[in-house]
Design a protein around this motif. Structure first.
Motif, short mmCIF file in Angstrom:
data_model
loop_
_atom_site.label_atom_id
_atom_site.label_comp_id
_atom_site.label_asym_id
_atom_site.label_seq_id
_atom_site.Cartn_x
_atom_site.Cartn_y
_atom_site.Cartn_z
N SER A 163 12.38 9.69 40.20
CA SER A 163 13.02 10.89 40.78
C SER A 163 12.91 12.08 39.83
O SER A 163 13.70 13.00 39.89
CB SER A 163 14.49 10.60 41.10
OG SER A 163 15.17 10.24 39.90
N ALA A 201 7.83 15.09 39.21
CA ALA A 201 6.63 14.69 39.96
C ALA A 201 7.00 13.88 41.20
O ALA A 201 6.47 14.10 42.29
CB ALA A 201 5.69 13.89 39.05
N ALA A 254 16.15 8.08 33.57
CA ALA A 254 17.31 8.75 34.18
C ALA A 254 17.02 9.17 35.61
O ALA A 254 15.87 9.34 36.01
CB ALA A 254 17.66 9.99 33.36
N PHE A 262 13.26 13.65 32.85
CA PHE A 262 13.46 14.63 31.78
C PHE A 262 13.80 16.02 32.30
O PHE A 262 14.01 16.94 31.50
CB PHE A 262 12.21 14.68 30.88
CG PHE A 262 12.21 13.61 29.84
CD1 PHE A 262 13.35 13.33 29.10
CD2 PHE A 262 11.07 12.86 29.59
CE1 PHE A 262 13.37 12.34 28.13
CE2 PHE A 262 11.08 11.86 28.62
CZ PHE A 262 12.23 11.61 27.89
N GLY A 273 13.06 22.52 29.25
CA GLY A 273 13.25 23.94 28.97
C GLY A 273 12.90 24.84 30.14
O GLY A 273 12.97 26.08 30.01
N ALA A 298 10.30 25.94 31.39
CA ALA A 298 9.16 26.86 31.29
C ALA A 298 8.06 26.43 32.25
O ALA A 298 7.69 25.25 32.27
CB ALA A 298 8.63 26.88 29.86
N LEU A 326 16.78 0.44 39.69
CA LEU A 326 15.68 -0.53 39.76
C LEU A 326 14.68 -0.27 38.64
O LEU A 326 14.27 0.86 38.43
CB LEU A 326 14.92 -0.39 41.09
CG LEU A 326 15.69 -0.60 42.38
CD1 LEU A 326 14.73 -0.58 43.57
CD2 LEU A 326 16.40 -1.94 42.34
N VAL A 370 11.03 -0.99 37.94
CA VAL A 370 9.79 -1.49 38.55
C VAL A 370 8.91 -2.07 37.45
O VAL A 370 8.76 -1.46 36.38
CB VAL A 370 9.07 -0.34 39.28
CG1 VAL A 370 7.68 -0.77 39.74
CG2 VAL A 370 9.89 0.14 40.46
N THR A 379 4.78 20.75 33.53
CA THR A 379 5.53 20.19 34.66
C THR A 379 5.21 20.86 36.00
O THR A 379 5.09 20.18 37.02
CB THR A 379 7.03 20.23 34.36
OG1 THR A 379 7.23 19.59 33.09
CG2 THR A 379 7.85 19.53 35.41
C1 LIG Z 1 13.47 18.32 25.66
C2 LIG Z 1 12.36 18.51 26.66
C3 LIG Z 1 11.98 19.80 27.03
C4 LIG Z 1 10.95 19.98 27.94
N1 LIG Z 1 10.63 21.27 28.33
C5 LIG Z 1 9.62 21.46 29.21
C6 LIG Z 1 9.31 22.78 29.65
O1 LIG Z 1 9.97 23.77 29.30
N2 LIG Z 1 8.25 22.93 30.50
C7 LIG Z 1 7.51 21.88 30.93
O2 LIG Z 1 6.57 22.08 31.69
N3 LIG Z 1 7.84 20.61 30.58
C8 LIG Z 1 8.86 20.38 29.72
N4 LIG Z 1 9.20 19.10 29.36
C9 LIG Z 1 8.43 17.99 29.94
C10 LIG Z 1 8.98 17.63 31.32
O3 LIG Z 1 10.34 17.33 31.25
C11 LIG Z 1 8.18 16.48 31.88
O4 LIG Z 1 6.84 16.92 32.00
C12 LIG Z 1 8.63 16.07 33.27
O5 LIG Z 1 9.98 15.71 33.31
C13 LIG Z 1 7.76 14.89 33.74
O6 LIG Z 1 8.14 14.59 35.06
P1 LIG Z 1 7.85 13.17 35.71
O7 LIG Z 1 8.45 13.22 37.06
O8 LIG Z 1 6.42 12.85 35.58
O9 LIG Z 1 8.60 12.09 34.79
P2 LIG Z 1 10.08 11.98 34.24
O10 LIG Z 1 10.76 13.29 34.21
O11 LIG Z 1 9.95 11.24 32.96
O12 LIG Z 1 10.83 11.05 35.32
C14 LIG Z 1 10.55 9.67 35.39
C15 LIG Z 1 11.32 9.05 36.55
O13 LIG Z 1 10.85 7.74 36.74
C16 LIG Z 1 11.92 6.80 36.71
N5 LIG Z 1 11.41 5.58 36.08
C17 LIG Z 1 10.84 5.46 34.86
N6 LIG Z 1 10.46 4.19 34.65
C18 LIG Z 1 10.80 3.49 35.75
C19 LIG Z 1 10.67 2.14 36.13
N7 LIG Z 1 10.07 1.23 35.36
N8 LIG Z 1 11.17 1.77 37.34
C20 LIG Z 1 11.76 2.67 38.16
N9 LIG Z 1 11.88 3.98 37.86
C21 LIG Z 1 11.41 4.38 36.66
C22 LIG Z 1 13.02 7.49 35.91
O14 LIG Z 1 14.29 6.98 36.27
C23 LIG Z 1 12.81 8.96 36.33
O15 LIG Z 1 13.48 9.17 37.55
C24 LIG Z 1 10.25 18.87 28.47
C25 LIG Z 1 10.65 17.57 28.12
C26 LIG Z 1 11.69 17.39 27.23
C27 LIG Z 1 12.12 15.99 26.87
#
Ligand SMILES: Cc1cc2nc3c(=O)[nH]c(=O)nc-3n(C[C@H](O)[C@H](O)[C@H](O)COP(=O)(O)OP(=O)(O)OC[C@H]3O[C@@H](n4cnc5c(N)ncnc54)[C@H](O)[C@@H]3O)c2cc1C
Ligand code: SF4
Length: 548
Positions: free
Chosen positions: A28, A31, A125, A129, A134, A136, A272, A274, A533
């Motif tokens: 969640s 992406a 979570a 993240f 941030g 941006a 869950l 996975v 992101t």
């Molecule tokens: C401090 C910080 C600042 C940032 N600032 C920026 C910014 O300013 N601009 C920017 O572009 N990016 C930034 N980022 C990066 C950005 O947060 C990530 O690129 C983005 O959150 C990635 O999204 P995602 O959905 O791919 O994965 P995530 O945000 O990592 O979400 C993963 C999801 O998958 C679930 N999940 C994981 N493993 C499992 C499993 N085995 N089974 C079931 N569910 C699972 C989790 O519960 C979560 O819901 C920052 C990151 C951090 C930590």
């Protein structure tokens, strides 16, 4: 049913799932939610599942009170919690959310993760993240993704769709030629006095800077109203600790809002973990376990979309494909930090009401440094600057106070990013002990060799051009971070027009599967510097809306 989201919406209605689901989205984070939006727009059912770590009950209740009607006492209590030195004392390197480290919890016991030489972590979570990011958000330029099998034209419509539900604070300034806004109705954010002075100081130099390959403009942030009615920023200055008013885009909040509204076709299950996703004929099977009871769980759907964040996604795919002891490589956008010291200080910066995320973006395009865009984000005063200076000068007890007093309002902080071609990597492998069959997921950073030289040249270049403004990069204070520390990483299963083993097609399908799509940044062929992101969301939306 589980409670979800930071807003403590315990009453969220989570409709029962049909027997065979059309689509499962794993994750969640930004992406996963962008992909879910695309599937819902196609009028398809979707079950979003995640690992379910979330904010503590007390902070959730306070946020729910603020959301219900600007409860001033709740805001004050939240600000008290998030500024509690017992919590923030963990240092500026762990960005907490309302005083909680929940976005980083659970990796060791749930993923058997072992890391060395990398700053990258997974998030388990609700909202991933996006709880601490941030905000941006700059799109990619075609010049920076020439090695991709899709183009920025393929992403353009999806940037627009994503920004409709995230909202974007932006200005149509000089950066807009290079980086389209992808919205006609950006939100307005008032810059801080230091940012305004910087932008005004740069204006007469704009033509010279442009010739030198330095473009600048207001930052672009996912803050403020969106189609889903988040409220505008009220400039309370708490952004770095967690917005008490929920103005910063958070995909967990977004999911909670969609569920609360009873969005047709949307289902949700939390807690869950996975472990595998496999395809048999017309069915996709997602296996894992309940993270609280450790009981096994198996779900079936017509199609599966994996958006677990780049580390968990690699683990799930490697195990699903039975690939052990064969590393895949994550690319990274090298992250670095340095102060810019201004000769013109203003103590007003310490007391004014301003937001505290990035204020100004600078984009360097200079072939002598890199064929790709170099991205810089400028932060003006926030109290972490005072805390960091205080920490730095702790060995000079007599001068400490004077130095902090003289410097805190003259320092700007720059966060920089390089394209992955110049950056370190992270090797990810799934290892199995032959005697016990116990599995370990191992992440090892591989530092960039040439990146420091490029960064040195960037500081020299800025020094030459900004001296006229009385602004000087402080090279000795440069922080060159471990691979993954900027959390702009991906590319373990890169998209290719003709995918080889452990590569994906343009719909994120690996190893000849037709119904399993990896939709997070794991499939980016390279990682441009200009924030990850927004493009991860646009690409996930593109895949979710595809006709396969
Ligand atoms: C401090 C910080 C600042 C940032 N600032 C920026 C910014 O300013 N601009 C920017 O572009 N990016 C930034 N980022 C990066 C950005 O947060 C990530 O690129 C983005 O959150 C990635 O999204 P995602 O959905 O791919 O994965 P995530 O945000 O990592 O979400 C993963 C999801 O998958 C679930 N999940 C994981 N493993 C499992 C499993 N085995 N089974 C079931 N569910 C699972 C989790 O519960 C979560 O819901 C920052 C990151 C951090 C930590
Ligand atoms: S200043 Fe930051 S924390 Fe305060 S309302 Fe605006 S976005 Fe939220």
């Amino acid at each position: 049913m589980p409670r979800i989201g930071r807003t403590g919406c315990g009453e969220t209605h989570v409709p029962a799932c049909p027997a065979l689901l059309m689509n499962i989205v794993i994750g969640s984070g930004p992406a996963g939610i962008a992909c879910a939006y695309a599937l819902l727009e196609k009028k398809q059912d979707v079950l979003v599942i995640d690992a379910g770590f979330q904010l503590e009950q007390r902070q959730r209740e306070l946020l729910a009170r603020v959301k219900d009607g600007q409860d001033a006492k709740a805001v004050a209590e939240l600000i008290g919690i998030q500024n509690d030195p017992k919590l923030t004392g963990k240092g500026v390197h762990t960005k907490l959310n309302y005083g909680s480290d929940f976005p980083y919890r659970g990796a060791l016991e749930n993923l058997n993760l072992e890391t060395s030489g990398t700053g990258l972590e997974p998030s388990l979570a609700v909202g991933g993240f996006s709880n601490v990011w941030g905000a941006a958000a700059l799109p990619y330029r075609q010049d920076d993704i020439q090695d991709w099998p899709i183009t920025t034209k393929d992403l353009a419509g999806h940037y627009e769709k994503v920004i409709q539900f995230t909202g974007l604070s932006a200005k149509k300034d000089d950066l807009a030629d290079l980086f389209p806004l992808h919205t006609e109705t950006p939100n307005h954010l008032e810059p801080s006095s230091q940012a305004l002075r910087l932008l005004q100081g740069l204006a007469p130099l704009q033509a010279d800077l442009k010739r030198a390959g330095i473009r600048y403009g207001s930052s672009r942030l996912m803050i403020g109203p969106s189609r889903n009615n988040r409220q505008p920023c009220v400039y309370c200055g708490q952004c770095i600790y967690g917005c008490p008013y929920g103005c910063i885009y958070n995909s967990g909040d977004d999911l909670a809002d969609l569920l609360r509204k009873g969005t047709p076709g949307l289902h949700y299950r939390s807690d869950l973990i996975v472990t595998t996703i496999k395809e048999h004929g017309d069915t996709v099977t997602v296996d894992g376990f309940d993270r609280r009871s450790r009981e096994p769980i198996s779900l079936k759907a017509e199609r599966g979309f994996l958006a677990a964040g780049v580390m968990p996604t690699a683990k799930i795919m490697l195990k699903s494909l039975g690939v052990y002891d064969q590393p895949v490589e994550l690319k990274d956008s090298q992250y670095f930090l340095f102060p810019l010291l201004s000769t013109h200080g203003s103590r007003e910066a310490l007391t004014e009401t301003a937001y505290t995320l990035s204020q100004v973006f600078m984009e360097i395009q200079d072939a002598s440094l890199s064929p790709h865009t170099i991205h810089l984000q400028v932060y003006t005063y926030n109290d972490i600057i005072t805390k960091t200076l205080d920490q730095r000068f702790r060995f000079l007890p007599l001068l400490r106070q004077v130095l902090v007093h003289q410097l805190e309002h003259r320092v700007l902080i720059v966060q920089g990013y390089l394209h992955s071609d110049h950056s370190g990597k992270i090797s990810l492998s799934l290892k199995r002990d032959p005697a016990t069959s116990k599995e370990r997921f191992v992440a090892e950073g591989i530092p960039a060799l040439g990146a420091k030289v490029i960064i040195g040249k960037i500081l020299n270049k800025l020094g030459r051009h900004f001296a006229k403004l009385g602004l000087y990069p402080v090279a000795p204070a440069l922080e060159f971070c471990l691979p993954g520390r900027g959390f702009h990483s991906g590319g373990s299963f890169p998209m290719r027009a003709k995918p080889g083993p452990l590569e994906s097609d343009i719909y994120g399908r690996i190893g000849g599967t037709s119904r399993i799509h990896v939709v997070d940044a794991s499939i980016f062929p390279s990682i441009p510097a200009t924030t990850i992101t927004l493009s991860a969301m646009a690409n996930a939306h593109r895949i979710g809306s595809g006709n396969y």
